[in-house]
Design an enzyme around this catalytic site. Structure first.
Site, PDB file in Angstrom:
ATOM      1  N   ARG A   1      22.938  -1.658  32.726  1.00  0.00           N
ATOM      2  CA  ARG A   1      22.584  -2.359  31.490  1.00  0.00           C
ATOM      3  C   ARG A   1      21.256  -1.866  30.933  1.00  0.00           C
ATOM      4  NH1 ARG A   1      22.992  -7.904  34.613  1.00  0.00           N
ATOM      5  NH2 ARG A   1      24.420  -6.504  35.711  1.00  0.00           N
TER       6      ARG A   1
ATOM      7  N   LYS B   1      22.280  -0.066  47.985  1.00  0.00           N
ATOM      8  CA  LYS B   1      23.590  -0.639  48.271  1.00  0.00           C
ATOM      9  C   LYS B   1      23.947  -0.441  49.738  1.00  0.00           C
ATOM     10  CE  LYS B   1      25.805   0.470  43.792  1.00  0.00           C
ATOM     11  NZ  LYS B   1      26.260  -0.867  43.371  1.00  0.00           N
TER      12      LYS B   1
END
Length: 460
Positions: free
Chosen positions: A314, A240
């Site tokens: 997820r 990120k």
């Protein structure tokens, strides 16, 4: 320690709660000197206004708090919480025409307004205390406040002190407080016990990845809660940028939320069987990091192509959801700080949720209004299923294109759910600026709505 209401027999002063529309009539009922004082000080019951009321002996005789008009009230919640910080030391009891859910929400706001995260720096709490208003279940409101306290504390604690080990300790401590049982599968045992996605995501972290479980209750319908416990998310090899990494201590907000909800359920003694599952990992960068284009095999046998290591939440939830469905459950709920797309869609204040059960959706929506805990139903839009099918594997963890990111994440999770009654919450878990009863920082979302929906959803 979460605050509690003052004892019912404690000496107290009145806090008159006045709507702007009713102010003139209310002022006309007050003693002449008090009415003159209100006029002189300019109090008009506007939203957030507070007036201290002097007695004839010069001592404080009480206070008045304005609720404003209906249009202003519709633009916020916990309206009286702002008054709490402006009241002097002492105990107050509300005198109000509010009733039912509106009164309970304001009472909860008064307790939540006392929250301070003081682990690293001393904080000054409000001086005033409050009695539970007549007609409000004090024990229930105190349990809701305690649950929110737990969630906020967990999210606000940085990863240096809230890694997978500390999150495990927190769950075990929660279990001990309420007579529940807790267990953990850690490190290489995840491979032996068939949790390959949890292991893959967390194996590069400084602390071993783990799957945490807590069980409580001996009879009643079965409720399973699954919370994303990514204690810090660098993005992995798809690192990120700095501004996106700044709040990633909150990436275990799903775990914090289900733990707060579980605490409320246990404190209130709901007649159900509760199971909590939390995959606890750090998504870090090292030579052991999983890589883009890796193909991983999930617990339920589905293959997943990793097209972005920053879509790790997820993955860990997938193994936990597959485990949850290996035994019967009457309702399965997952909570996760899963996608930025959800924030783009509904902003930071609303918790979007997905379910195929119309009755459950209606119950959640109704309960959210009563609980001052806004949620919004989003669609499991079947035509988007092809977007998560890469061809080389059964599933793609990060479809390209940028469209419908929250929906495709929810569809991905649904592939690991083998029973009908399921809801997924894609929460933010963070209050970006101070608001009544919600200081800037970690915040619970959706838990009170779920709690309020459980009686109808599970027939309690």
């Amino acid at each position: 320690m979460p605050p509690r209401f003052a004892a019912p027999d404690a000496p107290s002063l009145p806090l008159h709660v006045v709507e702007e529309e009713a102010f003139a009539d209310w002022r006309a009922t007050r003693p002449a000197a008090e009415a003159a004082w209100l006029t002189a000080t300019g109090f008009a019951a506007g939203l957030g206004e507070v007036a201290l009321l002097p007695g004839t002996d010069g001592a404080l005789a009480g206070a008045a708090a304005g609720l404003g008009n209906a249009a202003r009230r519709a633009r916020g919640r916990f309206h009286l919480a702002g008054a709490a910080a402006r009241l002097p030391e002492g105990v107050f009891h509300m005198e109000t025409d509010l009733a039912g859910a509106a009164l309970e929400a304001e009472a909860l706001g008064l307790l939540l307004a006392s929250y301070r995260f003081d682990r690293y720096r001393a904080q000054t709490p409000p001086k005033a205390g409050f009695k539970a208003p007549a007609g409000v279940d004090a024990a229930r409101v105190e349990a809701l406040a305690a649950a929110e306290w737990l969630t906020r504390d967990l999210i606000n604690t940085p990863a240096s002190d809230m890694g997978p080990e500390a999150l495990e300790d927190a769950l075990f401590a929660l279990a001990a407080r309420h007579g529940a049982t807790a267990s953990a599968v850690r490190g290489e045992d995840l491979i032996a016990r068939n949790f390959p996605l949890i292991h893959a995501v967390g194996r590069a972290g400084p602390q071993a990845p783990r799957l945490l479980e807590m069980r409580w209750g001996e009879a009643g319908p079965r409720l399973t809660l699954v919370g994303k416990g990514v204690c810090f998310d660098t993005g992995g090899l798809n690192l990120k940028p700095g501004e996106s990494m700044g709040l990633m201590k909150k990436d275990m907000g799903g775990a914090a939320s289900v733990m707060g909800l579980a605490q409320a359920i246990m404190a209130l003694g709901l007649p159900l069987r509760l199971r909590v599952l939390i995959p606890a990992v750090e998504n870090s960068v090292s030579s052991a990091s999983f890589r883009p284009q890796d193909i991983l095999r999930a617990r339920n046998g589905l293959s997943v192509e990793v097209n972005n290591t920053d879509a790790e939440g997820r993955l860990v939830l997938a193994d936990a959801l597959a485990l949850a469905c290996e035994e019967e459950t009457d309702l399965l709920i997952s909570m996760a700080t899963l996608t930025g797309a959800a924030r783009v869609a509904v902003g930071p204040d609303i918790a979007p949720f997905y379910t195929d059960d119309d009755g459950l959706a209606a119950a959640l929506t109704s309960a959210a209004t009563d609980a001052a805990d806004p949620v919004w139903r989003m669609p499991f839009h079947a035509p988007y299923e092809t977007m998560i099918e890469p061809g080389i594997a059964d599933l793609d963890n990060a479809p390209r294109g940028g469209f419908a990111g929250s929906i495709t994440a929810a569809l991905f999770l649904r592939r690991f759910v083998a029973q009908a009654r399921y809801a997924h919450f894609d929460i933010y878990g963070w209050q970006p600026a101070d608001a009544p009863a919600r200081p800037k920082g970690g915040v619970g979302q959706g838990a009170r709505a779920i709690l309020g929906a459980l009686p109808g959803a599970l027939g309690l």
